[in-house]
Design a protein around this motif. Structure first.
Motif, PDB file in Angstrom:
ATOM      1  N   VAL A  72       0.857  -1.185   0.000  1.00 22.01           N
ATOM      2  CA  VAL A  72       0.000   0.000   0.000  1.00 22.01           C
ATOM      3  C   VAL A  72       0.892   1.233   0.000  1.00 22.01           C
ATOM      4  CG1 VAL A  72      -1.666   1.367   1.312  1.00 22.01           C
ATOM      5  CG2 VAL A  72      -1.979  -1.113   1.105  1.00 22.01           C
ATOM      6  N   ASP A  74       0.865   5.691  -0.165  1.00 25.34           N
ATOM      7  CA  ASP A  74       0.087   6.937  -0.093  1.00 25.34           C
ATOM      8  C   ASP A  74       0.681   8.009  -0.998  1.00 25.34           C
ATOM      9  OD1 ASP A  74       2.393   7.662   1.219  1.00 25.34           O
ATOM     10  OD2 ASP A  74       1.429   8.164   3.114  1.00 25.34           O
ATOM     11  N   ILE A 103       1.483   2.934   7.602  1.00 21.47           N
ATOM     12  CA  ILE A 103       0.616   3.919   6.957  1.00 21.47           C
ATOM     13  C   ILE A 103      -0.780   3.874   7.582  1.00 21.47           C
ATOM     14  CG2 ILE A 103      -0.520   4.555   4.795  1.00 21.47           C
ATOM     15  CD1 ILE A 103       1.889   3.499   3.300  1.00 21.47           C
ATOM     16  N   GLY A 105      -4.705   5.764   7.462  1.00 20.03           N
ATOM     17  CA  GLY A 105      -5.552   6.520   6.561  1.00 20.03           C
ATOM     18  C   GLY A 105      -5.713   7.967   6.985  1.00 20.03           C
ATOM     19  N   LYS A 109      -6.754  11.875   1.204  1.00 22.25           N
ATOM     20  CA  LYS A 109      -5.622  11.247   0.525  1.00 22.25           C
ATOM     21  C   LYS A 109      -6.077  10.072  -0.341  1.00 22.25           C
ATOM     22  CE  LYS A 109      -1.363  12.240   3.028  1.00 22.25           C
ATOM     23  NZ  LYS A 109      -0.169  11.625   3.651  1.00 22.25           N
ATOM     24  N   TYR A 111      -4.851   6.213  -1.961  1.00 20.43           N
ATOM     25  CA  TYR A 111      -4.009   5.086  -1.575  1.00 20.43           C
ATOM     26  C   TYR A 111      -3.992   4.042  -2.688  1.00 20.43           C
ATOM     27  CZ  TYR A 111      -4.150   7.316   2.949  1.00 20.43           C
ATOM     28  OH  TYR A 111      -4.027   8.246   3.959  1.00 20.43           O
ATOM     29  N   THR A 125      -6.655   1.994  -6.921  1.00 15.39           N
ATOM     30  CA  THR A 125      -6.465   3.218  -6.147  1.00 15.39           C
ATOM     31  C   THR A 125      -7.803   3.623  -5.546  1.00 15.39           C
ATOM     32  OG1 THR A 125      -4.692   3.976  -7.594  1.00 15.39           O
ATOM     33  CG2 THR A 125      -5.764   5.638  -6.215  1.00 15.39           C
TER      34      THR A 125
END
Length: 285
Positions: A72, A74, A103, A105, A109, A111, A125
């Motif tokens: 994952v 960001d 990471i 949330g 944003k 991800y 995404t």
């Protein structure tokens, strides 16, 4: 009587046993992943199986993919998620998943998800939209079917919708001391198309933790209800459109119960290279 006898003999003679040779399904990987603000990402990777396949503890355990590489990002940093076995020792089936620890949330944003498993590369995404708030919530007994009932009912809520923003939601409940995790409502996803810019009042039908135990569902005297005396947390989560379309179509298929006489539902998978979902939640409780 004679005419009925003739008709019955005729219909019986027209019966024919049909044996259908069902083809094996294409082997696919299945993804269910999510990331919520202030929470680490969670991703489950499994294999599909034939509709009429035998279901037992051994075959279910073999569906989990435990050697995948799940990443994952960001956009600034990337993290490889670690294999995790949830619920072991809690009296329920273990949920095998990959979890993050770096990471978390953040609202606004995006991800990226990348999975390498069994020769396949899976990508997608998602975003975490701005959370919204319910104006108020309360409980009322369901007196429509039973005027004497004062203990089983529904939770109600009001929501003031933003007339400018296009919004999609998913709603969960958690009965303290009774549920092991958040449970999506029966009909958990919402689109503000029908109440854009107005105050909307709605009832919440309690969902079921799992659709796998059919007997337990229909033997539940409190099915869809919340009992007076329970303490219930309600979570409303903002989701993006692709995330919404997946759960909307999955729930449509579930509610139809596999009815062969209705138009089939096409599940709107949002991952590339597999089937399933990767979605972000912007939540308030």
């Amino acid at each position: 009587t004679f005419i009925l006898l003739i008709i019955s003999v005729f219909l019986t003679s027209c019966q024919k046993e049909v044996n259908i040779d069902l083809p094996e399904p294409e082997l696919r990987l299945v993804v269910e992943g999510w990331i919520e603000q202030d929470q680490y990402p969670v991703v489950a990777v499994t294999r599909n199986s034939p509709y009429f396949a035998r279901v037992d503890s051994s075959t279910l355990m073999n569906l989990f993919v435990v050697n995948a590489q799940v990443w994952v990002s960001d956009g600034v940093q990337s993290e490889k998620l670690e294999l995790n076995f949830d619920n072991i020792g809690k009296g329920v089936w273990p949920f095998v998943c990959y979890k993050g620890s770096v990471i978390k949330g953040e609202v606004g944003k995006s991800y990226d998800l990348t999975i390498y498993a069994e020769g396949d590369t899976i990508t997608d995404t998602t975003t975490i939209p701005e959370p919204v708030f319910l104006d108020s919530i309360w409980w009322e007994p369901d007196n429509l079917n039973n005027p004497e009932n004062d203990s089983l009912g529904y939770i109600w809520g009001t929501y003031d919708d933003d007339p400018i923003l296009k919004q999609y939601f998913r709603i969960f409940t958690f009965r303290r001391t009774r549920d092991k995790d958040w449970v999506p409502l029966f009909g958990s996803v919402w689109d503000d198309m029908f109440f854009n810019g107005v105050q909307f009042t709605f009832s919440m039908y309690r969902g079921v933790p799992s659709i796998s135990d059919v007997e337990a569902i229909y033997d539940d005297e409190e099915l869809f209800y919340f009992r007076k005396g329970d303490t219930v947390d309600v979570k409303i989560s903002s989701i993006d459109r692709e995330h919404y379309e997946f759960w909307r179509t999955v729930e449509q298929e579930y509610y139809m119960g596999g009815n062969p006489f209705v138009y089939p539902v096409v599940i709107r998978h949002n991952v590339k290279g597999a089937v399933g979902v990767w979605g972000g939640y912007g939540s308030t409780v």
